[in-house]
Write a protein that holds these residues in place. Sequence first.
Motif, PDB file in Angstrom:
ATOM      1  N   UNK A  91       0.829  -1.203   0.000  1.00 27.28           N
ATOM      2  CA  UNK A  91       0.000   0.000   0.000  1.00 27.28           C
ATOM      3  C   UNK A  91       0.864   1.255   0.000  1.00 27.28           C
ATOM      4  N   UNK A  92       0.509   2.207  -0.823  1.00 25.79           N
ATOM      5  CA  UNK A  92       1.278   3.437  -0.932  1.00 25.79           C
ATOM      6  C   UNK A  92       1.133   4.263   0.345  1.00 25.79           C
ATOM      7  N   UNK A  93       2.261   4.699   0.914  1.00 25.71           N
ATOM      8  CA  UNK A  93       2.156   5.501   2.129  1.00 25.71           C
ATOM      9  C   UNK A  93       1.492   6.835   1.846  1.00 25.71           C
ATOM     10  N   UNK A  94       0.804   7.348   2.835  1.00 23.72           N
ATOM     11  CA  UNK A  94       0.160   8.644   2.693  1.00 23.72           C
ATOM     12  C   UNK A  94       1.228   9.716   2.827  1.00 23.72           C
ATOM     13  N   UNK A  95       1.487  10.417   1.735  1.00 25.40           N
ATOM     14  CA  UNK A  95       2.548  11.415   1.738  1.00 25.40           C
ATOM     15  C   UNK A  95       2.035  12.819   2.032  1.00 25.40           C
ATOM     16  N   UNK A 126      10.349  12.267   1.613  1.00 25.71           N
ATOM     17  CA  UNK A 126       9.758  12.297   0.280  1.00 25.71           C
ATOM     18  C   UNK A 126      10.726  11.734  -0.752  1.00 25.71           C
ATOM     19  N   UNK A 127      11.959  12.156  -0.651  1.00 30.14           N
ATOM     20  CA  UNK A 127      12.976  11.699  -1.607  1.00 30.14           C
ATOM     21  C   UNK A 127      13.137  10.189  -1.526  1.00 30.14           C
ATOM     22  N   UNK A 128      13.247   9.667  -0.303  1.00 28.30           N
ATOM     23  CA  UNK A 128      13.445   8.224  -0.155  1.00 28.30           C
ATOM     24  C   UNK A 128      12.250   7.434  -0.659  1.00 28.30           C
ATOM     25  N   UNK A 129      11.043   7.972  -0.491  1.00 25.41           N
ATOM     26  CA  UNK A 129       9.840   7.271  -0.925  1.00 25.41           C
ATOM     27  C   UNK A 129       9.663   7.301  -2.446  1.00 25.41           C
ATOM     28  N   UNK A 130      10.037   8.398  -3.069  1.00 24.29           N
ATOM     29  CA  UNK A 130       9.702   8.614  -4.476  1.00 24.29           C
ATOM     30  C   UNK A 130      10.856   8.300  -5.422  1.00 24.29           C
ATOM     31  N   UNK A 131      12.085   8.562  -5.014  1.00 27.31           N
ATOM     32  CA  UNK A 131      13.217   8.451  -5.911  1.00 27.31           C
ATOM     33  C   UNK A 131      13.399   7.079  -6.557  1.00 27.31           C
ATOM     34  N   UNK A 132      13.281   5.959  -5.852  1.00 25.71           N
ATOM     35  CA  UNK A 132      13.519   4.671  -6.526  1.00 25.71           C
ATOM     36  C   UNK A 132      12.608   4.439  -7.727  1.00 25.71           C
ATOM     37  N   UNK A 169      18.113  14.295 -11.287  1.00 21.37           N
ATOM     38  CA  UNK A 169      18.661  15.443 -10.551  1.00 21.37           C
ATOM     39  C   UNK A 169      17.948  16.726 -10.944  1.00 21.37           C
ATOM     40  N   UNK A 170      17.659  16.870 -12.244  1.00 22.31           N
ATOM     41  CA  UNK A 170      16.920  18.038 -12.709  1.00 22.31           C
ATOM     42  C   UNK A 170      15.505  18.054 -12.135  1.00 22.31           C
ATOM     43  N   UNK A 171      14.913  16.874 -12.058  1.00 17.24           N
ATOM     44  CA  UNK A 171      13.555  16.776 -11.514  1.00 17.24           C
ATOM     45  C   UNK A 171      13.520  17.252 -10.072  1.00 17.24           C
ATOM     46  N   UNK A 172      14.465  16.795  -9.260  1.00 13.11           N
ATOM     47  CA  UNK A 172      14.457  17.165  -7.848  1.00 13.11           C
ATOM     48  C   UNK A 172      14.817  18.631  -7.634  1.00 13.11           C
ATOM     49  N   UNK A 215      -0.057  22.013  -5.222  1.00  9.39           N
ATOM     50  CA  UNK A 215      -1.401  21.826  -4.692  1.00  9.39           C
ATOM     51  C   UNK A 215      -1.919  20.496  -5.205  1.00  9.39           C
ATOM     52  N   UNK A 216      -2.326  19.634  -4.297  1.00  6.26           N
ATOM     53  CA  UNK A 216      -2.808  18.313  -4.690  1.00  6.26           C
ATOM     54  C   UNK A 216      -4.129  18.449  -5.434  1.00  6.26           C
ATOM     55  N   UNK A 217      -4.128  18.055  -6.706  1.00  6.26           N
ATOM     56  CA  UNK A 217      -5.337  18.129  -7.526  1.00  6.26           C
ATOM     57  C   UNK A 217      -6.026  16.771  -7.613  1.00  6.26           C
ATOM     58  N   UNK A 218      -5.728  15.898  -6.663  1.00  9.84           N
ATOM     59  CA  UNK A 218      -6.368  14.594  -6.637  1.00  9.84           C
ATOM     60  C   UNK A 218      -5.474  13.454  -7.076  1.00  9.84           C
ATOM     61  N   UNK A 219      -4.344  13.783  -7.709  1.00  9.25           N
ATOM     62  CA  UNK A 219      -3.450  12.734  -8.197  1.00  9.25           C
ATOM     63  C   UNK A 219      -2.312  12.457  -7.215  1.00  9.25           C
ATOM     64  N   UNK A 220      -2.007  13.417  -6.340  1.00 12.60           N
ATOM     65  CA  UNK A 220      -0.991  13.199  -5.327  1.00 12.60           C
ATOM     66  C   UNK A 220       0.401  13.663  -5.725  1.00 12.60           C
ATOM     67  N   UNK A 221       1.293  13.649  -4.730  1.00 10.99           N
ATOM     68  CA  UNK A 221       2.654  14.129  -4.932  1.00 10.99           C
ATOM     69  C   UNK A 221       3.418  13.264  -5.931  1.00 10.99           C
ATOM     70  N   UNK A 222       3.230  11.944  -5.875  1.00 11.47           N
ATOM     71  CA  UNK A 222       3.957  11.066  -6.793  1.00 11.47           C
ATOM     72  C   UNK A 222       3.624  11.392  -8.244  1.00 11.47           C
TER      73      UNK A 222
END
Length: 214
Positions: free
Chosen positions: A9-13, A31-37, A56-59, A70-77
């Motif tokens: 299950x995806x953690x609530x970020x 956030x970095x540890x959860x999303x980067x891989x 690197x450019x993304x981060x 602003x979360x538009x319903x799709x989330x940070x990921x």
Amino acid sequence: MTSNLGWPPEPDLATTVRAAQHGDDEAFRVLYRQVQPGLLRYLRGMVGDDAEDVASEVWLQVTRDLRRFRDEGAGFRAWAAGIARHRALDHLRRQGRRPMVTVPADVLVDLPTGYDAAEQAEQAAATRAAIAMIATLPRDQAEAILLRVVFGLDAKASAHVLGKRPGAVRTAAWRGLRRLAARLDRQADLPGVTAPEQGLRPSASTIRPFATGE
């Protein structure tokens, strides 16, 4: 989200994102540890060996724009994936390259016997061979699988990133998995390649999440 693709299950970020927006450095590291891989695997399917440079450019952009997120319903990921996609396509345009890397056929031959296209793509998504295999698909199918299986987004979030309807994303992913299965069937018939004991086509249990949008 409880995944039917074998993902935990995806953690609530949301709480972590809010803390990072207020300058909490530890929250940003989380956030970095959860999303980067997953982000790195997705980018590897888009730009190959340049994935770390593009990540690197993304981060850098995430760091700059996080307060405006602003979360538009799709989330940070999904937001991060959208940035990654734009950065990857810009990178490819600068280099005059087509999206997705190409790989020789022997990459597919070297995959283990007993291969179930969808199941093994899920289990081995972190490997370069699996990413390269997905990357040989037509772009819409490859991106759908990269976002859904490799990055772990659901159909709605993937559609948000790609600017498409969820149904179109589900269809592209399903077609991509079927194409992988057919390709692996052909590879199994090559001289010197042992045919798996079980069928290569994706099973109903692994295709169903893409067909239903789960």
